[in-house]
Scaffold this active site. Structure first.
Site, PDB file in Angstrom:
ATOM      1  N   GLU A 150       1.979   0.600  -1.335  1.00 53.60           N
ATOM      2  CA  GLU A 150       2.852  -0.491  -1.795  1.00 53.60           C
ATOM      3  C   GLU A 150       2.341  -1.158  -3.071  1.00 53.60           C
ATOM      4  O   GLU A 150       3.133  -1.672  -3.867  1.00 53.60           O
ATOM      5  CB  GLU A 150       3.044  -1.530  -0.694  1.00 53.60           C
ATOM      6  CG  GLU A 150       3.934  -1.058   0.459  1.00 53.60           C
ATOM      7  CD  GLU A 150       3.178  -0.310   1.547  1.00 53.60           C
ATOM      8  OE1 GLU A 150       1.980  -0.004   1.336  1.00 53.60           O
ATOM      9  OE2 GLU A 150       3.781  -0.026   2.603  1.00 53.60           O
ATOM     10  N   PHE A 210       4.641  -7.276  16.221  1.00 46.74           N
ATOM     11  CA  PHE A 210       4.122  -6.086  15.558  1.00 46.74           C
ATOM     12  C   PHE A 210       4.528  -6.084  14.086  1.00 46.74           C
ATOM     13  O   PHE A 210       5.685  -6.310  13.757  1.00 46.74           O
ATOM     14  CB  PHE A 210       4.661  -4.823  16.251  1.00 46.74           C
ATOM     15  CG  PHE A 210       4.227  -3.556  15.572  1.00 46.74           C
ATOM     16  CD1 PHE A 210       2.882  -3.199  15.521  1.00 46.74           C
ATOM     17  CD2 PHE A 210       5.158  -2.734  14.947  1.00 46.74           C
ATOM     18  CE1 PHE A 210       2.476  -2.043  14.882  1.00 46.74           C
ATOM     19  CE2 PHE A 210       4.756  -1.571  14.314  1.00 46.74           C
ATOM     20  CZ  PHE A 210       3.416  -1.230  14.264  1.00 46.74           C
ATOM     21  N   GLN A 211       3.564  -5.852  13.221  1.00 45.37           N
ATOM     22  CA  GLN A 211       3.764  -5.838  11.768  1.00 45.37           C
ATOM     23  C   GLN A 211       4.395  -7.133  11.250  1.00 45.37           C
ATOM     24  O   GLN A 211       5.190  -7.126  10.326  1.00 45.37           O
ATOM     25  CB  GLN A 211       4.581  -4.614  11.325  1.00 45.37           C
ATOM     26  CG  GLN A 211       3.796  -3.316  11.544  1.00 45.37           C
ATOM     27  CD  GLN A 211       4.383  -2.124  10.804  1.00 45.37           C
ATOM     28  OE1 GLN A 211       5.590  -2.032  10.621  1.00 45.37           O
ATOM     29  NE2 GLN A 211       3.520  -1.195  10.416  1.00 45.37           N
ATOM     30  N   LYS A 271      14.670  -8.251   9.914  1.00 46.30           N
ATOM     31  CA  LYS A 271      15.370  -6.998  10.200  1.00 46.30           C
ATOM     32  C   LYS A 271      16.742  -7.221  10.846  1.00 46.30           C
ATOM     33  O   LYS A 271      17.730  -6.611  10.449  1.00 46.30           O
ATOM     34  CB  LYS A 271      14.511  -6.135  11.117  1.00 46.30           C
ATOM     35  CG  LYS A 271      15.137  -4.786  11.429  1.00 46.30           C
ATOM     36  CD  LYS A 271      14.233  -3.902  12.270  1.00 46.30           C
ATOM     37  CE  LYS A 271      14.865  -2.516  12.425  1.00 46.30           C
ATOM     38  NZ  LYS A 271      14.003  -1.633  13.229  1.00 46.30           N
ATOM     39  N   MET A 307     -17.731  -1.709 -17.688  1.00 47.88           N
ATOM     40  CA  MET A 307     -17.793  -3.106 -18.109  1.00 47.88           C
ATOM     41  C   MET A 307     -18.797  -3.880 -17.255  1.00 47.88           C
ATOM     42  O   MET A 307     -19.536  -4.732 -17.751  1.00 47.88           O
ATOM     43  CB  MET A 307     -16.396  -3.747 -18.025  1.00 47.88           C
ATOM     44  CG  MET A 307     -16.309  -5.108 -18.670  1.00 47.88           C
ATOM     45  SD  MET A 307     -16.759  -5.083 -20.419  1.00 47.88           S
ATOM     46  CE  MET A 307     -15.162  -4.837 -21.194  1.00 47.88           C
TER      47      MET A 307
END
Lengths: 565, 162
Positions: free
Chosen positions: A51, A113-114, A163, A478
């Site tokens: 993502e 969940f999630q 959802k 760096m």
């Protein structure tokens, strides 16, 4: 006719003329994906492999066009994986609309969940965010999201969609316009401040234009060019502003800041007038603010009032869109029929020429080791200065900024504010999709490239012929440079042991891999790679191990205290 | 310098959190914070007391104005205004004499006894911050069991609405 939330979502995207959306599916966005599937002729969905990549790709798309980037991810880990990208877009004012799935409304707050409170998590790093709680509000919320993301100081806007709401139905109509009582960005500069600024411009003897990413966001490059050339003032760009003013023009004195040119930093330090245009006095520009531009009056043009006098106090603030303000300034100058002292300006240029004579970016490509600077310079030559270039973060980023001379805006796509390693490759995905026929180079390093390396699969799926220039010095360069200078060479964890074979890795993903180890092979490899118009080529340049980026303003020093070599 | 900011904002979940989050994220201090809906149910007023020099206060005002949920921000100190805070305090008297003392001091500060339980007095006082501090000081000789303060609320004098 009643539409479901998911259908409304897709209709809204169509109404906003979204042609590309970057994302990754998951449980909470299944209804949305089902509608995206049906709408694939209108909206092409690009499946990334993580993502974070979706957001960076959307950023690349947005930064290289003047359109908002759009991404969709699922709830929970999908949303949290997107946070780095969202924070990156916030720091660099990238217009994004990010859709996150959320668990069903009756489960919110139950540790489902999630489930994650992504609106809460992202609050400090978005321009605004919304949790939609009724399907009736969905269309208007999406309209607001696009409006907020793209107007004023642009930025990421997140829309969290539960959802169950995506299968609820309601009458759909997309609002033509949106007005918000709390949001009304100032776009026109205040006439009195314009006059005050012109007073300072006409009185200036040692002026400099310090322009930043705001010029590019405002689409005001040609206005900036006209303005600077009319006045004959020197111009320096910030890292984010590269390309806003043509780098090969004689009035351009290079980038300023920590790894900017000696002449740009000295000119800032000695200037009696700083015209800050769409720039925000970042600490990487100012160094120690106490020592910053001690002799200068400051005019600051910015769309965001909160950027003005935040780090450096400003004499004339002009809140407004750069694109509007610059022509207004010129008009006022012309109305008065006066010019700044031309003799003083000529003396100023003479002084600048002396600083330029230091030739602070000079290097020589000798010996058996490839110098990173040489690779970037050759890439600039061979791509005729016309490539889109993304970068990651570190030494390679600075070398790219110093040696690729950007003459056009929207060509230099990097992570300036947040400094996100892993940005370059997914950003290049977005750039290439927006510009299918263009040369898109990703200048990266052996550390950064591994942070989002999985997007090589995305490139394979969509046949994106990126040219990856991996400046491989076997170090987090760096970090190592700072350890060399400030930590007595104790190279704690900055050595990238166990590097993969990048050639094989590229090949494993179905791309062309090249390893270039000799200076004499650099030019040939770049030409060969750029000639392969339809293949991604991963060029692994084995470069000098302990090269340093110069010149440099050490932390806490003033702009006139540069280390040259 | 102490500043009392009056912030009119959307009466929406999350708006308060945006304001409070801004203060913590940018390292500004909050001395007190008070929020409730206004006569317009779609708007809340948040009164916030903070400290900072002019530059910090200017930056706070700008950052607040940048929040999409914020309608209007006012530094009450820039205008003639009335500022009040409500204090509820529970004080236990040790004997009859201290009962007298508690009610007497309370009267002096125009406080009101709102509850008595055995020898515990609950007193309500309104006023500016200084007055409430002075009242609490005067009560220190007694056993102060618990203090609840509302934080300041304020409004501009005269007919103009903020």
């Amino acid at each position: 006719m009643k539409l479901s939330g998911a259908e409304i979502f897709v209709e809204c995207l169509k109404a906003e003329k979204v042609d590309t959306i970057f994302g990754y599916p998951g449980g909470a966005v299944l209804f949305l994906y089902d509608e995206l599937y049906k709408a694939e002729d209108a909206i092409s969905h690009i499946l990334v492999r993580h993502e974070q990549g979706a957001i960076h790709a959307a950023e690349g798309y947005a930064k290289s066009t003047h359109k908002p980037g759009v991404a969709i991810v699922t709830s929970g880990p999908g949303a949290t994986n997107a946070v780095t990208g969202i924070a990156d877009a916030y720091m660099d004012s990238v217009p994004l609309v990010v859709f996150t799935g959320q668990v069903n409304r009756d489960l919110i707050g139950n540790d489902a969940f999630q489930e994650v409170d992504i609106v809460g998590i992202t609050r400090p790093c978005v321009k605004h965010n919304f949790l939609v709680t009724r399907v009736e509000d969905l269309a208007e919320t999406i309209k607001k999201a696009f409006y907020l993301a793209t107007t004023g100081r642009p930025g990421p806007v997140l829309v969290d969609i539960p959802k169950d709401l995506t299968k609820d139905k309601t009458e759909f109509s997309y609002p033509e316009t949106v007005s918000m009582r709390t949001y009304n960005p100032t776009v026109k500069g205040h006439p009195r401040q314009i006059k005050n600024a012109v007073d300072l411009i006409l009185a200036a003897r040692q002026p400099i234009v310090y322009s930043g990413g705001g010029v590019i966001l405002s689409g005001a490059s040609s206005e900036l060019k006209t303005f600077a050339q009319e006045l004959g003032f020197p111009v320096t760009n910030t890292l984010m502003g590269l390309g806003a003013y043509p780098a090969t023009d004689k009035q351009f004195v290079g980038m300023l800041g920590m790894h900017g040119t000696y002449e740009a930093n000295m000119a800032m330090h000695k200037a009696d007038l700083i015209l800050a245009i769409g720039a925000r006095f970042d600490d990487r520009v100012t160094g120690d603010v106490e020592k910053f531009c001690p002799h200068a009056k400051v005019v600051h043009i910015d769309i965001d009032p909160a950027s003005i006098s935040k780090n450096v106090s400003v004499d004339v603030p002009i809140v407004g869109e750069v694109k509007n303000v610059l022509p207004e300034l010129l008009k006022e100058i012309q109305r008065r029929g006066e010019k700044p002292d031309q003799q003083a300006l000529a003396d100023w240029w003479k002084q600048i020429a002396e600083w330029q004579a230091e030739d602070c970016l000079k290097y020589t490509q000798d010996g058996d080791e490839i110098k990173a600077q040489y690779v970037v310079e050759k890439f600039w030559e061979i791509s005729e200065g016309d490539a889109f270039v993304t970068s990651d973060v570190g030494q390679h980023q600075m070398w790219a900024a110093q040696y690729y001379k950007f003459d056009k805006p929207n060509r230099w796509i990097n992570s300036g504010g947040l400094g996100t390693m892993g940005f370059g490759l997914p950003a290049a995905v977005g750039v290439q999709l927006a510009h299918p026929d263009a040369t898109v180079g990703c200048i990266t390093g052996d550390g950064s490239i591994q942070m989002c390396i999985q997007e090589l699969a995305t490139c394979q799926q969509y046949q994106l012929p990126l040219k990856i220039i991996n400046l491989n010095n076997g170090y987090l360069g760096m970090v190592r440079q700072w350890q060399e200078f400030f930590y007595q060479k104790r190279y704690a964890m900055s050595y990238m042991d166990a590097l993969p074979d990048f050639v094989k890795l590229a090949e494993a993903y179905g791309h062309v891999g090249m390893r270039i180890e000799k200076p004499g092979d650099v030019e040939g490899a770049l030409k060969e790679a750029l000639a392969m118009k339809d293949r991604l080529v991963f060029m692994d340049f084995i470069t000098k191990k302990e090269g340093n980026v110069f010149p440099m303003i050490p932390a806490g020093a003033g702009q006139n205290e540069m280390i040259l070599v | 310098m102490r500043h009392t900011l009056s912030i009119l904002m959307e009466n929406e979940s999350g708006a308060l959190s945006r304001v409070a989050g801004l203060f913590s994220a940018r390292g500004y201090n909050i001395e007190s914070l008070n929020v409730a809906a206004t006569d317009d149910p779609t708007l809340s007023r948040l009164t916030l007391v903070t400290h900072g020099n002019d530059q910090i206060i200017e930056q706070i005002m700008k950052q607040l104005n940048k929040l999409i949920d914020v309608v209007k921000v006012l530094d009450l100190g820039d205008h003639p205004h009335v500022e009040r805070e409500l204090l509820l305090v529970k004080i236990e008297a040790s004997d009859a004499e201290s009962c007298d003392s508690i009610t007497r001091v309370s009267d002096i500060f125009r406080g009101r006894v709102v509850d008595i339980y055995h020898r515990t007095y609950t007193i309500e006082v309104t006023g500016g911050q200084d007055k409430l501090n002075a009242f609490l000081n005067a009560m220190q000789q007694h056993a102060v069991l618990e203090v609840a303060r509302s934080g300041a609320v304020g409004i501009i004098r005269g007919s103009s609405s903020s």
